[in-house]
Scaffold this motif. Structure first.
Motif, PDB file in Angstrom:
ATOM      1  N   ALA A 249       0.817  -1.218   0.000  1.00 11.80           N
ATOM      2  CA  ALA A 249       0.000   0.000   0.000  1.00 11.80           C
ATOM      3  C   ALA A 249       0.850   1.267   0.000  1.00 11.80           C
ATOM      4  N   SER A 250       0.363   2.269  -0.757  1.00 13.20           N
ATOM      5  CA  SER A 250       1.016   3.585  -0.747  1.00 13.20           C
ATOM      6  C   SER A 250       0.550   4.424   0.440  1.00 13.20           C
ATOM      7  N   PHE A 251      -0.718   4.253   0.839  1.00 11.85           N
ATOM      8  CA  PHE A 251      -1.306   4.990   1.962  1.00 11.85           C
ATOM      9  C   PHE A 251      -1.961   4.010   2.923  1.00 11.85           C
ATOM     10  N   TRP A 252      -1.857   4.334   4.215  1.00 11.94           N
ATOM     11  CA  TRP A 252      -2.583   3.602   5.248  1.00 11.94           C
ATOM     12  C   TRP A 252      -3.555   4.564   5.914  1.00 11.94           C
ATOM     13  N   VAL A 253      -4.847   4.273   5.807  1.00  8.34           N
ATOM     14  CA  VAL A 253      -5.890   5.153   6.335  1.00  8.34           C
ATOM     15  C   VAL A 253      -6.697   4.381   7.375  1.00  8.34           C
ATOM     16  N   HIS A 254      -6.736   4.914   8.595  1.00  4.93           N
ATOM     17  CA  HIS A 254      -7.409   4.221   9.696  1.00  4.93           C
ATOM     18  C   HIS A 254      -8.510   5.085  10.297  1.00  4.93           C
ATOM     19  N   ASN A 255      -9.682   4.473  10.470  1.00  6.26           N
ATOM     20  CA  ASN A 255     -10.782   5.173  11.121  1.00  6.26           C
ATOM     21  C   ASN A 255     -10.790   4.886  12.616  1.00  6.26           C
ATOM     22  N   ALA A 256     -11.300   5.853  13.387  1.00  3.20           N
ATOM     23  CA  ALA A 256     -11.389   5.697  14.833  1.00  3.20           C
ATOM     24  C   ALA A 256     -12.623   4.874  15.207  1.00  3.20           C
ATOM     25  N   TRP A 257     -12.782   4.644  16.505  1.00  2.00           N
ATOM     26  CA  TRP A 257     -13.796   3.733  17.001  1.00  2.00           C
ATOM     27  C   TRP A 257     -15.101   4.442  17.360  1.00  2.00           C
ATOM     28  N   VAL A 258     -16.128   3.651  17.583  1.00  4.83           N
ATOM     29  CA  VAL A 258     -17.304   4.083  18.331  1.00  4.83           C
ATOM     30  C   VAL A 258     -17.123   3.542  19.746  1.00  4.83           C
ATOM     31  N   THR A 259     -17.217   4.406  20.748  1.00  9.54           N
ATOM     32  CA  THR A 259     -16.962   3.994  22.130  1.00  9.54           C
ATOM     33  C   THR A 259     -18.241   4.106  22.963  1.00  9.54           C
ATOM     34  N   MET A 260     -18.246   3.372  24.070  1.00  5.51           N
ATOM     35  CA  MET A 260     -19.298   3.480  25.084  1.00  5.51           C
ATOM     36  C   MET A 260     -18.607   3.598  26.430  1.00  5.51           C
ATOM     37  N   ALA A 261     -18.895   4.695  27.147  1.00  7.67           N
ATOM     38  CA  ALA A 261     -18.255   4.961  28.440  1.00  7.67           C
ATOM     39  C   ALA A 261     -16.731   4.927  28.301  1.00  7.67           C
ATOM     40  N   GLY A 262     -16.242   5.424  27.168  1.00  7.03           N
ATOM     41  CA  GLY A 262     -14.809   5.527  26.951  1.00  7.03           C
ATOM     42  C   GLY A 262     -14.131   4.268  26.467  1.00  7.03           C
ATOM     43  N   GLU A 263     -14.863   3.153  26.390  1.00 10.54           N
ATOM     44  CA  GLU A 263     -14.302   1.884  25.939  1.00 10.54           C
ATOM     45  C   GLU A 263     -14.663   1.650  24.481  1.00 10.54           C
TER      46      GLU A 263
END
Length: 469
Positions: A249-263
């Motif tokens: 891969a030329s680019f690595w793209v990462h999405n963040a999480w959906v959290t509940m109570a910070g977890e």
């Protein structure tokens, strides 16, 4: 302005320059199908759906591959837990994932390969890595020798001396405990396939390297997935593929999480909110707005209040569209989005900034309607439809038109039931107005208001909406 993306491997936003002019190739780590999807899983699909739509708007030809991990330790554990064949569990949950993607308006990928359909490609890759000295067989397992690849851990920015590699049951014969399994020896009663090193099944990481190589070739543009996949999964993919000889891969793209109570929302923690349950309670287009409009690299803290805020925010957009269509007729989307919207999207898919442009156009359009300036209102609606189309949120798009109809017991059908009941009451109010019984008409409107409904009299008749205050 060219599209710019945050590249995890360089830890900076870079100009996107495709390997093939006018084309973009994307690989997204998709579902591991041991159970049904929660909204955190679907968020990843939504984020990359918006990426796909923006590249298409910018004129790129897209090849988008999203895999299905239909065999791994978790799927086999579910087989033991429930006494149901692993392939049945995998297929039922694969369908649930696709139902979730479809419900929230995601475009289908170009190809969606399953791990179990690519055993020959995995065997070929292992053979090549063993011949090159990067892998070895032991006790029916095949391991990758991490010390043979000097750039190992560059993506996650770890040190090999500090590494603790996640290890699975039955991983015997390792030369170094930090080596990871590409192939796992068969255990009694578990699914297995024949290889030159004995019967067994794929390790988690090998499947993606083999499928990327088959469908996107030795070099491709963008590899995506959730932040939790950076290590070990993506790190191990890189090691296998580059040691094999691929540029990867030329680019690595990462999405963040959906959290509940910070977890982090996850099945194992028991804090997940299933998509199948959410679409019973919320309109799918509202869920898309909620999950798709924060920046893909920002965490979403799940709460009912946040969903209600999203519903109110989208309701303001939808209300402007409905009012303008009622007064001015059907309005097609503009051929181009406003420059400020395009600038935001080009800058690392800045959906929050792009959405601000949408809401500004909505406010301007509402002001035009209040001033009976139909020409300006129509122009703003055309812009709004163009912008919402890129985000997959245009309520006039065929994918959403008629979406209120559904099977008995669903959120869609319940909205239809409520609409019928409210219409019945509004008919009684209209009859009271016609006989000039305004006290009764006002009392009906006030009672509906106490029930949380806003009644607006329009040239085409009364319309109700849920009070977002």
């Amino acid at each position: 302005m060219s599209i710019r993306l945050y590249d995890t491997s360089t830890r900076q936003v870079r100009d996107f320059v495709p390997l093939v002019p006018g084309c973009v190739s994307i690989y997204l780590c998709g579902a591991t199908v041991q159970s049904a999807p929660h909204i955190g899983h679907i968020r990843s699909g939504l984020n990359f759906d918006i990426m796909q739509r923006w590249f298409a708007y910018r004129g790129y030809q897209i090849t988008f591959a999203r895999n299905v991990t239909d065999i791994d330790d978790k799927v086999i554990a579910k087989e033991r837990e429930f006494g149901i064949p692993w392939w049945q569990i995998a297929y039922e949950n694969e369908r649930a994932f696709n139902d979730g993607y479809t419900a929230l308006g995601c475009l289908p990928p170009t190809v969606e390969p399953r791990a179990t359909g690519h055993i020959p490609e995995m065997v070929e890759m292992m053979r090549g890595l063993i011949e090159k000295g990067h892998a070895y067989a032991a006790d029916g397992n095949v391991y990758f020798d991490v010390k043979s690849y000097p750039e190992y851990l560059a993506l996650s920015n770890q040190k090999l001396d500090d590494l603790r590699q996640p290890e699975g049951e039955g991983e015997t014969g390792k030369r170094d405990q930090r080596d990871f399994a590409m192939w796992k020896a068969a255990k009694p009663g578990e699914p297995s396939w024949e290889t030159p090193w004995g019967r067994g099944r794929p390790g988690w990481h090998l499947e993606c390297s083999a499928m990327v190589h088959k469908y996107l070739g030795p070099a491709f543009d963008i590899h995506g997935g959730g932040l939790d996949l950076i290590f070990p999964h993506h790190e191990n993919e890189i090691a296998q593929s580059k040691a094999y000889g691929d540029a990867f891969a030329s680019f690595w793209v990462h999405n963040a999480w959906v959290t509940m109570a910070g977890e982090k929302m996850s099945k194992s923690l028991g804090n997940s909110v299933l998509v199948s349950e959410m679409v019973q309670r919320w309109r799918p287009i509202v869920l898309r707005y909620y999950l798709g409009t924060p920046h893909y690299r920002s965490m979403i803290e799940y709460s009912e209040d946040a969903l209600r805020e999203a519903e109110a925010g989208f309701g303001r957009i939808e209300g402007f569209i409905q009012r303008t269509v009622e007064r001015c007729g059907t309005v097609d989307a503009a051929p181009e989005v406003p420059p400020a919207f395009a600038e935001a999207m080009d800058d690392d898919l800045g959906v929050p900034q792009a959405l601000a442009v949408v809401h500004t156009a909505v406010r301007q359009g509402n002001s035009a309607l209040n001033a009976d300036d139909k020409e300006n209102a129509v122009a703003r609606l055309a812009e709004v439809r163009a912008m919402l189309g890129v985000l997959g949120l245009d309520p006039l798009d065929p994918q959403w038109v008629g979406a209120e109809r559904g099977e008995p017991g669903t959120m869609k059908s319940m909205h239809g039931v409520v609409d019928s009941l409210v219409r019945l009451v509004l008919d009684q109010r209209q009859a009271a107005r016609q006989r000039k019984d305004f006290a009764t008409a006002d009392a009906i409107r006030d009672q509906l208001g106490l029930a949380g409904l806003v009644i607006e009299d329009t040239p085409s008749g009364p319309r109700w909406t849920i009070n977002s205050q």
